[in-house]
Design an enzyme around this catalytic site. Structure first.
Site, PDB file in Angstrom:
ATOM      1  N   SER A  22      18.702 -63.284  35.583  1.00 29.17           N
ATOM      2  CA  SER A  22      19.361 -62.918  34.331  1.00 29.17           C
ATOM      3  C   SER A  22      18.531 -63.377  33.132  1.00 29.17           C
ATOM      4  O   SER A  22      17.878 -64.427  33.190  1.00 29.17           O
ATOM      5  CB  SER A  22      20.737 -63.574  34.288  1.00 29.17           C
ATOM      6  OG  SER A  22      21.497 -63.097  33.198  1.00 29.17           O
ATOM      7  N   PRO A  23      18.550 -62.621  32.039  1.00 32.21           N
ATOM      8  CA  PRO A  23      17.867 -63.089  30.826  1.00 32.21           C
ATOM      9  C   PRO A  23      18.479 -64.396  30.343  1.00 32.21           C
ATOM     10  O   PRO A  23      19.694 -64.487  30.179  1.00 32.21           O
ATOM     11  CB  PRO A  23      18.131 -61.957  29.819  1.00 32.21           C
ATOM     12  CG  PRO A  23      18.509 -60.780  30.635  1.00 32.21           C
ATOM     13  CD  PRO A  23      19.187 -61.312  31.851  1.00 32.21           C
ATOM     14  N   CYS A  25      17.723 -67.381  27.393  1.00 40.16           N
ATOM     15  CA  CYS A  25      16.894 -67.832  26.278  1.00 40.16           C
ATOM     16  C   CYS A  25      16.327 -69.218  26.546  1.00 40.16           C
ATOM     17  O   CYS A  25      17.034 -70.115  27.019  1.00 40.16           O
ATOM     18  CB  CYS A  25      17.714 -67.844  24.995  1.00 40.16           C
ATOM     19  SG  CYS A  25      18.112 -66.193  24.390  1.00 40.16           S
ATOM     20  N   GLN A 100      14.263 -57.726  28.298  1.00 43.72           N
ATOM     21  CA  GLN A 100      15.474 -57.429  27.543  1.00 43.72           C
ATOM     22  C   GLN A 100      15.130 -57.338  26.066  1.00 43.72           C
ATOM     23  O   GLN A 100      14.626 -58.300  25.476  1.00 43.72           O
ATOM     24  CB  GLN A 100      16.543 -58.498  27.766  1.00 43.72           C
ATOM     25  CG  GLN A 100      17.871 -58.136  27.107  1.00 43.72           C
ATOM     26  CD  GLN A 100      18.921 -59.218  27.265  1.00 43.72           C
ATOM     27  OE1 GLN A 100      18.803 -60.290  26.669  1.00 43.72           O
ATOM     28  NE2 GLN A 100      19.957 -58.951  28.058  1.00 43.72           N
ATOM     29  N   TYR A 183      25.899 -60.159  19.835  1.00 45.33           N
ATOM     30  CA  TYR A 183      24.699 -59.862  19.069  1.00 45.33           C
ATOM     31  C   TYR A 183      24.845 -58.483  18.418  1.00 45.33           C
ATOM     32  O   TYR A 183      25.880 -57.823  18.551  1.00 45.33           O
ATOM     33  CB  TYR A 183      23.461 -59.988  19.951  1.00 45.33           C
ATOM     34  CG  TYR A 183      23.298 -61.400  20.477  1.00 45.33           C
ATOM     35  CD1 TYR A 183      23.128 -62.468  19.600  1.00 45.33           C
ATOM     36  CD2 TYR A 183      23.352 -61.677  21.837  1.00 45.33           C
ATOM     37  CE1 TYR A 183      23.003 -63.777  20.059  1.00 45.33           C
ATOM     38  CE2 TYR A 183      23.236 -62.977  22.309  1.00 45.33           C
ATOM     39  CZ  TYR A 183      23.061 -64.027  21.422  1.00 45.33           C
ATOM     40  OH  TYR A 183      22.958 -65.318  21.878  1.00 45.33           O
ATOM     41  N   ARG A 328      22.384 -69.152  35.790  1.00 39.57           N
ATOM     42  CA  ARG A 328      22.276 -70.610  35.859  1.00 39.57           C
ATOM     43  C   ARG A 328      21.794 -71.109  37.218  1.00 39.57           C
ATOM     44  O   ARG A 328      21.102 -72.125  37.295  1.00 39.57           O
ATOM     45  CB  ARG A 328      23.612 -71.248  35.484  1.00 39.57           C
ATOM     46  CG  ARG A 328      23.914 -71.168  33.995  1.00 39.57           C
ATOM     47  CD  ARG A 328      25.292 -71.719  33.665  1.00 39.57           C
ATOM     48  NE  ARG A 328      25.518 -71.798  32.230  1.00 39.57           N
ATOM     49  CZ  ARG A 328      25.889 -70.784  31.449  1.00 39.57           C
ATOM     50  NH1 ARG A 328      26.062 -69.580  31.996  1.00 39.57           N
ATOM     51  NH2 ARG A 328      26.081 -70.941  30.153  1.00 39.57           N
TER      52      ARG A 328
END
Length: 360
Positions: A22-23, A25, A100, A183, A328
């Site tokens: 998963s993307p 940050c 992404q 976002y 995670r």
């Protein structure tokens, strides 16, 4: 019957298994949006760990599209050049490199989480954060916001198009449009944050317009043989007000498929501090993916609390989703997929890096 270690053909791209990183940050650029050794190590190690798709964090399509100064970006050719070796390394390990593409909208111009995620004002090296409707954020009165003009919204679509062209030049195989988690594109979808009266606000068709346009723009420059994904928040988790709902997402999924989206990456929430998360147990967002799966011919990815190999395998095996998107747990274990193969007695389905086989 498909399972976690069945390959997945999307257009002419073959994903070797159903696990996607998963993307996530990392807030590890040096203020310029350029990928660093940290990104190379972080993403590369997950490819070494066997994940079928390794996707970058939210990568800003413009400087003001960042969450923080230290976010990854792709608004210049220099950014693409910094990402190219990472994409090549991921592909060299047998994984599919993905990116992404994102714009933070009103959630931009903040410090990294470990510095409090506090607003950075324009006179303090920050920027004016663009939003669909600045008046929709009374809880964010310590932030400098600006309502975007119609022309500025159209300009964001152009930014997504240009970013996709650079991502393709950098060697990425999959492009994902980020329309989730509060976002910018999600802000346009929800009536909670979109109070516009131009062609980008109002009813469902107008509020979803910019997401459909951004998806179409990416699809237009992305080769026909390569996939385009879209990440959405299935619900705002705001049951006590008019908001973005699971039914809206199911409807939008079909529209996105019509614009050329091959997979809908189904997450939830992130729009408003009053959200009411029903639970956070294992696979707590998978039912949202199931609902979207019923509503569209596009493929569907499931996220949220996927931590165990058996759990990831079950959701694919039972047709609940086509892809297990693991976040995670990949931070805890870069080699999640290799370890899953061992636990599920499927070691013959994966190849450990030759350098590590003495430990197998």
């Amino acid at each position: 019957m498909s399972d976690l270690f069945a390959d997945l053909s999307i257009r002419e791209t073959t994903v070797p298994n159903r696990v996607m990183v998963s993307p996530m940050c990392q807030y590890s650029c040096a203020g310029d949006g350029l990928a660093t050794d940290w990104h190379r190590q972080h993403l590369g190690s997950r490819a070494v760990g066997g994940a079928g798709i390794v996707m970058t964090e939210a990568t800003a399509v413009s400087p003001e599209g960042r969450i923080s100064h230290d976010d990854l970006g792709i608004w210049t050719d220099e950014h693409a050049d910094a990402l190219a070796p990472i994409a090549a390394f991921i592909a060299g390990q047998g994984s599919v490199p993905a990116i992404q593409l994102a714009h933070a909208g009103h959630k931009g111009s903040k410090t990294p989480p470990w510095d409090g995620s506090t607003p950075v004002q324009p006179d303090g090296d920050g920027w004016v954060a663009p939003s669909p409707s600045a008046e929709a954020y009374p809880y964010d009165d310590d932030k400098t916001l600006e309502t975007m003009t119609t022309e500025e919204v159209a300009g964001v679509v152009d930014d997504f198009r240009a970013a996709a062209e650079r991502a393709l030049d950098a060697g990425f195989e999959i492009a994902e449009v980020h329309a989730a988690h509060g976002y910018l594109l999600h802000e346009f979808l929800s009536p909670v944050t979109n109070r516009r009266d131009d062609r980008y606000g109002g009813d469902f068709e107008d509020r979803t317009r910019v997401v459909r346009e951004a998806t179409a723009a990416v699809r237009d420059v992305w080769p026909d043989e390569k996939p385009v994904f879209v990440r959405v928040s299935a619900t705002d988790w705001l049951p006590d007000r008019e908001s973005w709902t699971l039914d809206d997402t199911a409807r939008l999924a079909g529209d996105l498929a019509d614009e050329g989206a091959d997979l809908i990456d189904v997450s939830a929430g992130g729009l408003h501090p009053d959200q009411q998360i029903p639970n956070t147990g294992p696979g707590y967002q998978v039912p949202y993916a199931e609902r979207v799966n019923e509503a569209t011919d596009a493929l569907v990815g499931a996220v949220g609390g996927i931590t165990a190999p058996e759990q990831a395998d079950e959701l694919v095996r039972n047709g609940r989703a086509d892809l297990a998107i693991v976040g995670r747990e990949h931070l805890r274990d870069p080699y999640f997929t290799l370890h899953a193969a061992r636990k599920l007695d499927r070691e013959d389905e994966v190849e450990w890096p030759i350098q590590y086989r003495r430990a197998v």
